[in-house]
Design an enzyme around this catalytic site. Structure first.
Site, PDB file in Angstrom:
ATOM      1  N   LEU A  46       7.814   4.247  -4.199  1.00 19.30           N
ATOM      2  CA  LEU A  46       6.422   3.803  -4.267  1.00 19.30           C
ATOM      3  C   LEU A  46       6.057   3.602  -5.728  1.00 19.30           C
ATOM      4  O   LEU A  46       6.790   4.015  -6.630  1.00 19.30           O
ATOM      5  CB  LEU A  46       5.513   4.840  -3.612  1.00 19.30           C
ATOM      6  CG  LEU A  46       5.807   5.149  -2.140  1.00 19.30           C
ATOM      7  CD1 LEU A  46       4.913   6.285  -1.652  1.00 19.30           C
ATOM      8  CD2 LEU A  46       5.617   3.912  -1.275  1.00 19.30           C
ATOM      9  N   SER A  47       4.908   3.009  -5.967  1.00 19.47           N
ATOM     10  CA  SER A  47       4.525   2.780  -7.361  1.00 19.47           C
ATOM     11  C   SER A  47       4.418   4.096  -8.118  1.00 19.47           C
ATOM     12  O   SER A  47       4.768   4.175  -9.307  1.00 19.47           O
ATOM     13  CB  SER A  47       3.221   1.993  -7.465  1.00 19.47           C
ATOM     14  OG  SER A  47       2.218   2.550  -6.661  1.00 19.47           O
ATOM     15  N   GLU A  48       3.968   5.176  -7.448  1.00 17.68           N
ATOM     16  CA  GLU A  48       3.987   6.499  -8.062  1.00 17.68           C
ATOM     17  C   GLU A  48       4.166   7.585  -7.010  1.00 17.68           C
ATOM     18  O   GLU A  48       3.745   7.430  -5.858  1.00 17.68           O
ATOM     19  CB  GLU A  48       2.691   6.796  -8.842  1.00 17.68           C
ATOM     20  CG  GLU A  48       2.625   6.194 -10.219  1.00 17.68           C
ATOM     21  CD  GLU A  48       1.540   5.146 -10.334  1.00 17.68           C
ATOM     22  OE1 GLU A  48       1.413   4.551 -11.409  1.00 17.68           O
ATOM     23  OE2 GLU A  48       0.826   4.911  -9.332  1.00 17.68           O
ATOM     24  N   THR A  49       4.780   8.674  -7.431  1.00 17.67           N
ATOM     25  CA  THR A  49       4.868   9.911  -6.659  1.00 17.67           C
ATOM     26  C   THR A  49       4.343  11.018  -7.558  1.00 17.67           C
ATOM     27  O   THR A  49       4.697  11.093  -8.732  1.00 17.67           O
ATOM     28  CB  THR A  49       6.318  10.214  -6.258  1.00 17.67           C
ATOM     29  OG1 THR A  49       6.801   9.175  -5.399  1.00 17.67           O
ATOM     30  CG2 THR A  49       6.422  11.549  -5.540  1.00 17.67           C
ATOM     31  N   HIS A  78      -4.283   6.313  -9.288  1.00 17.35           N
ATOM     32  CA  HIS A  78      -4.220   6.573  -7.847  1.00 17.35           C
ATOM     33  C   HIS A  78      -3.517   7.888  -7.521  1.00 17.35           C
ATOM     34  O   HIS A  78      -3.902   8.571  -6.557  1.00 17.35           O
ATOM     35  CB  HIS A  78      -3.689   5.345  -7.094  1.00 17.35           C
ATOM     36  CG  HIS A  78      -2.279   5.354  -6.652  1.00 17.35           C
ATOM     37  ND1 HIS A  78      -1.221   5.063  -7.489  1.00 17.35           N
ATOM     38  CD2 HIS A  78      -1.741   5.583  -5.423  1.00 17.35           C
ATOM     39  CE1 HIS A  78      -0.089   5.106  -6.786  1.00 17.35           C
ATOM     40  NE2 HIS A  78      -0.374   5.415  -5.551  1.00 17.35           N
TER      41      HIS A  78
END
Length: 302
Positions: A46-49, A78
């Protein structure tokens, strides 16, 4: 024996599942190394974890470490908003049902005080104020260079007083104003994109030509060096955009609220709330916020 760590999947900056920006939140991550966290972030892709650890100051809620599939970030919007909403729901759900809940997350840029509240639609909304106002960094590339990097013409770049610039609210972004949504939808990475973006972690393309008239800008964010191509909702860019709005719109003293729509080209419409307080002509307070919905949960086997 395999270790098990609980994780949650959220959609952030939306009130609907499978819209907004997806986020993985891993709890109980105290014993994970940076190498392990990076590997898990690549696995989620994902774009961030975000990885939640015990806070260094016990008065705070948690320490949050944020990873893209390729690198760790000192701050991202986010993950902060999503983690705050999740902790409010899981640790103080009874309180959240009747009043606001304060969550404090320790991140590399500082301790972020987040407020979570339950909306009338039953969806949790969270917001956080930045520890410092966005700052302008260096000079952006020439309009001709940006046009070539984005497969556009120089005349499509800029509107009103807005010109390309670079701002950071913990992570630097190259902000590129475009004349129309049609130009923004047509923009593509050219062979010189990486050179044009330079040290910024992405190019945030924006226009006043919005889908929803209630929103102030329509945006896309092409990432650079993060292991992803495009981001459906970029809170750290929205936070830095306060510097752009202050420079080119010159808002009067007082409180201002604007909404940023993003992710439409990806089929994941998102809405970020940006709040700014101007005092004596300067940015005094910048806060971002949005709604968060829970999509799923599970356990990592390590």
């Amino acid at each position: 024996m395999a270790r098990k760590l609980p994780y949650h999947l959220l959609d952030v900056f939306t009130d609907r599942r499978f819209c907004g920006n997806p986020l993985a939140v891993v709890e109980g991550a105290d014993e994970l190394t940076a190498t392990e966290m990076q590997a898990i972030a690549r696995e989620f892709n994902l774009s961030e974890t975000v990885f939640l650890q015990s806070p260094q100051d016990p008065v705070n809620s948690a320490r949050a470490r944020i990873f893209t599939p390729q690198k760790e970030l000192p701050f991202a919007g986010h993950p902060t908003i999503g983690a705050a909403a999740l902790l409010a729901e899981t640790r103080a759900g009874d309180i959240l049902a009747r009043s606001d809940v304060v969550i404090v997350l320790e991140e590399e840029i500082g301790a972020l005080r987040c407020e979570a509240l339950r909306g009338r639609n039953g969806v949790t909304y969270a917001q956080t104020a930045l520890p410092a106002a966005p700052r302008k960094i260096g000079e952006s590339p020439a309009r001709e260079a940006l046009a070539a990097a984005l497969s556009l013409t120089p005349g499509e770049i800029g509107f009103g007083a807005h010109v390309p610039t670079i701002y950071s609210a913990g992570a630097p972004f190259l902000f590129v104003p475009l004349q129309s949504r049609e130009a923004l939808d047509r923009a593509r990475r050219g062979p010189t994109f990486a050179d044009a973006v330079g040290e910024a972690i992405g190019a945030f393309l924006y226009t006043h030509d919005t889908v929803d008239f209630a929103n102030a800008i329509h945006a896309r964010m092409y990432a650079h060096g993060l292991g992803i191509d495009e981001d459906p909702a970029t809170g750290s860019a929205a936070a830095a955009f306060a510097g752009v709005a202050h420079e080119f719109e010159r808002p009067d003293d007082g409180e201002h609220e604007l909404f940023i729509e993003q992710g439409y080209a990806m089929g994941r419409p998102s809405r970020i709330t940006l709040r700014m307080t101007v005092e004596n002509g300067a940015l005094a307070v910048v806060a971002i916020g949005g709604q968060v919905v829970r999509v799923g949960e599970g356990a990592l086997r390590l």
